[in-house]
Design a protein around this motif. Structure first.
Motif, PDB file in Angstrom:
ATOM      1  N   ALA A 386      80.371  47.792  24.738  1.00  0.00           N
ATOM      2  CA  ALA A 386      78.931  47.546  24.872  1.00  0.00           C
ATOM      3  C   ALA A 386      78.139  48.555  24.045  1.00  0.00           C
ATOM      4  N   SER A 387      78.574  49.815  24.037  1.00  0.00           N
ATOM      5  CA  SER A 387      77.895  50.842  23.241  1.00  0.00           C
ATOM      6  C   SER A 387      78.021  50.574  21.748  1.00  0.00           C
ATOM      7  N   ALA A 388      79.096  49.861  21.375  1.00  0.00           N
ATOM      8  CA  ALA A 388      79.300  49.509  19.963  1.00  0.00           C
ATOM      9  C   ALA A 388      78.556  48.240  19.575  1.00  0.00           C
ATOM     10  N   GLN A 429      91.392  40.462  19.110  1.00  0.00           N
ATOM     11  CA  GLN A 429      91.119  41.602  18.251  1.00  0.00           C
ATOM     12  C   GLN A 429      91.420  42.896  18.997  1.00  0.00           C
ATOM     13  N   LEU A 430      91.861  43.897  18.250  1.00  0.00           N
ATOM     14  CA  LEU A 430      92.146  45.211  18.816  1.00  0.00           C
ATOM     15  C   LEU A 430      90.845  45.844  19.290  1.00  0.00           C
ATOM     16  N   ALA A 431      90.782  46.201  20.571  1.00  0.00           N
ATOM     17  CA  ALA A 431      89.541  46.745  21.146  1.00  0.00           C
ATOM     18  C   ALA A 431      89.088  47.993  20.408  1.00  0.00           C
ATOM     19  N   ASN A 432      90.026  48.852  20.055  1.00  0.00           N
ATOM     20  CA  ASN A 432      89.668  50.102  19.393  1.00  0.00           C
ATOM     21  C   ASN A 432      89.030  49.858  18.033  1.00  0.00           C
ATOM     22  N   ILE A 435      85.470  48.995  18.682  1.00  0.00           N
ATOM     23  CA  ILE A 435      84.697  50.161  19.133  1.00  0.00           C
ATOM     24  C   ILE A 435      84.351  51.077  17.966  1.00  0.00           C
ATOM     25  N   THR A 436      85.300  51.243  17.056  1.00  0.00           N
ATOM     26  CA  THR A 436      85.094  52.154  15.905  1.00  0.00           C
ATOM     27  C   THR A 436      84.463  51.452  14.704  1.00  0.00           C
ATOM     28  N   GLY A 437      84.323  50.117  14.793  1.00  0.00           N
ATOM     29  CA  GLY A 437      83.769  49.372  13.655  1.00  0.00           C
ATOM     30  C   GLY A 437      84.751  49.209  12.534  1.00  0.00           C
ATOM     31  N   ASN A 438      86.055  49.299  12.859  1.00  0.00           N
ATOM     32  CA  ASN A 438      87.096  49.232  11.839  1.00  0.00           C
ATOM     33  C   ASN A 438      87.763  47.865  11.803  1.00  0.00           C
ATOM     34  N   GLN A 439      86.940  46.796  11.899  1.00  0.00           N
ATOM     35  CA  GLN A 439      87.488  45.457  11.870  1.00  0.00           C
ATOM     36  C   GLN A 439      87.968  45.106  10.470  1.00  0.00           C
ATOM     37  N   PRO A 440      89.083  44.364  10.391  1.00  0.00           N
ATOM     38  CA  PRO A 440      89.602  43.981   9.086  1.00  0.00           C
ATOM     39  C   PRO A 440      88.678  42.987   8.400  1.00  0.00           C
TER      40      PRO A 440
END
Length: 440
Positions: A386-388, A429-432, A435-440
């Motif tokens: 949610a914070s992301a 999708q990988l939750a992390n 959260i970090t904005g590191n989506q492929p």
């Protein structure tokens, strides 16, 4: 210090495992009768490969047991040495069930109260099943509507006479009358759930999330992996034991095999991803999810893949697209491919497409006592999402599973890392990464 020792021992362990694997293979080839188990293995004469076969109800299994005690606390139960799911399934097979009926639909309060009812146990599937899968798995002859589908079985641990089938998507509740229940046996099985993780089930409009209330300690695993030869699948899927000529064509990084008529097998040479297409499958899909899942299993079994660790994971379009994943210790593996371990598609009227991979898990490597990973409570991860900027209304599911990671020390080893995965925007999708904005 331990990491240095582990890295130095890894090549030795791998060498010994490979030697053992070769010796076992030689024994099987020279004396196959010693390793034959009637009803559990089959062999292909053209490849000399022994392949473990599984029955349909070994694949369409519940993946979680949740017990709600007399105080209203719900816990997910697990035992590393005893399969609670199959033990409970065998117990339920002794019951006799009648009078299937729908008691509510779209009533959130009724649905939630049943999920939270005291002194009950839930057997939860990864996704919906239908009547034929249920009847076959539990050896019943219940008359159900062909459109009935559900993913949860709920019954009391101390009051016999009934059980419920629940559908998270529509919040539909079905009720069944049951006799010959020996609930004392059920309680004995549940008492063997040595590991208990407290959970909470949040009911939304069209889905339900199972949340771990506290930190979860899960082992990290490493596996020796193997790669099946593509010729094995050419034989099982194109030839089917017949003397059919096969056309081979290479295009870039892909190799295609065709029988010249209706079937084609395409292998990605670098990744080992395989796509099989049968343009004359003619599997008529209906409104009956159970029958559609049975037809999907036929496609899965036709590959000749070892199905020991494979379980049903989800379906789309009422069973026209079915995904199966590898499971380790009750948790699904992600990132093995883009689609799971195997995906069977029957979206078009005559064409069946099966996606899988040549790479598979073989031998677990010895793990040290400090290999467990502490995974945070599910609500902590949801708060981080949610914070992301991820809207909670768009998250359709969140599960605890294993991420398939390549081992840096050896290409013959993969590491399985415990983590959360989220179903968002139509894909897992990988939750992390979210959260970090590191989506492929």
């Amino acid at each position: 210090m331990w990491i240095k020792i582990k890295r130095s021992l890894l090549p030795i362990i791998l060498f010994l495992l490979i030697v053992v694997s070769i010796l076992l293979s030689m024994l099987i080839w020279t004396n196959p009768a010693r390793y034959d188990r009637s009803g559990t293995t089959s062999s292909s004469n053209s490849t000399h490969a022994t392949v473990t076969t599984r029955d349909i109800d070994d694949i369409y299994l519940p993946t979680q047991v949740i017990l709600t005690n007399g105080q209203g606390t719900s816990e997910s139960l697990y035992n590393a040495k005893l399969n609670l799911v199959t033990t409970l399934k065998d117990e339920i097979r002794n019951w006799r069930m009648t009078n299937f009926r729908k008691v509510s639909q779209g009533d959130k309060d009724t649905y939630k109260s049943l999920l939270q009812r005291k002194n009950t146990v839930q057997l939860n599937y990864a996704d919906n099943i239908g009547r034929s899968i249920f009847n076959r798995s539990y050896e019943q002859s219940l008359l159900m509507s062909p459109s009935a589908k559900f993913s949860r079985i709920v019954f009391s641990t101390n009051k016999p006479g009934e059980l419920y089938l629940l559908n998270d998507d529509s919040q539909t509740v079905y009720k069944i009358t049951a006799v010959r229940q020996k609930l004392a046996h059920v309680r004995e099985v549940l008492a063997k759930g040595k590991q208990q993780y407290e959970v909470n089930q949040e009911v939304f409009k069209d889905h339900t999330l199972t949340l771990y209330n506290g930190q979860v300690h899960i082992p990290r695993y490493s596996y020796l992996i193997g790669q099946q030869n593509a010729n094995f699948f050419v034989t099982s899927l194109l030839n089917s034991g017949e003397a059919t000529s096969v056309n081979v064509r290479k295009s870039g990084d892909h190799t295609s095999y065709s029988d010249g008529a209706y079937k084609r097998l395409t292998v990605a040479d670098k990744t080992g991803a395989v796509t099989f297409e049968n343009y004359n499958a003619n599997k008529k899909m209906t409104s009956d999810l159970g029958r559609n899942l049975q037809k999907s299993f036929t496609g899965l079994a036709s590959t000749g893949l070892s199905l020991d660790a494979i379980r049903y994971f989800d379906n789309e379009h009422n069973g026209r697209v079915v995904t199966y994943r590898s499971y380790v210790e009750g948790f699904p593996i992600f990132n093995q491919t883009d689609f799971g371990a195997v995906q069977v598609k029957n979206e078009q009227s005559r064409t069946e497409e099966i996606n899988f991979t040549l790479t598979n898990l073989q031998v677990p490597l010895p793990a040290d006592e400090h290999s467990s990973v502490v995974v945070p409570a599910t609500q902590t991860v949801l708060d981080q999402l949610a914070s992301a900027g991820i809207s909670m209304s768009k998250i359709k599911d969140i599960v605890l599973g294993y991420q398939w990671e390549n081992n840096y020390d050896s290409k013959q080893v993969v590491d399985l890392q415990p983590t959360y995965y989220v179903y968002l925007n139509g894909k897992w999708q990988l939750a992390n990464d979210l959260i970090t904005g590191n989506q492929p």
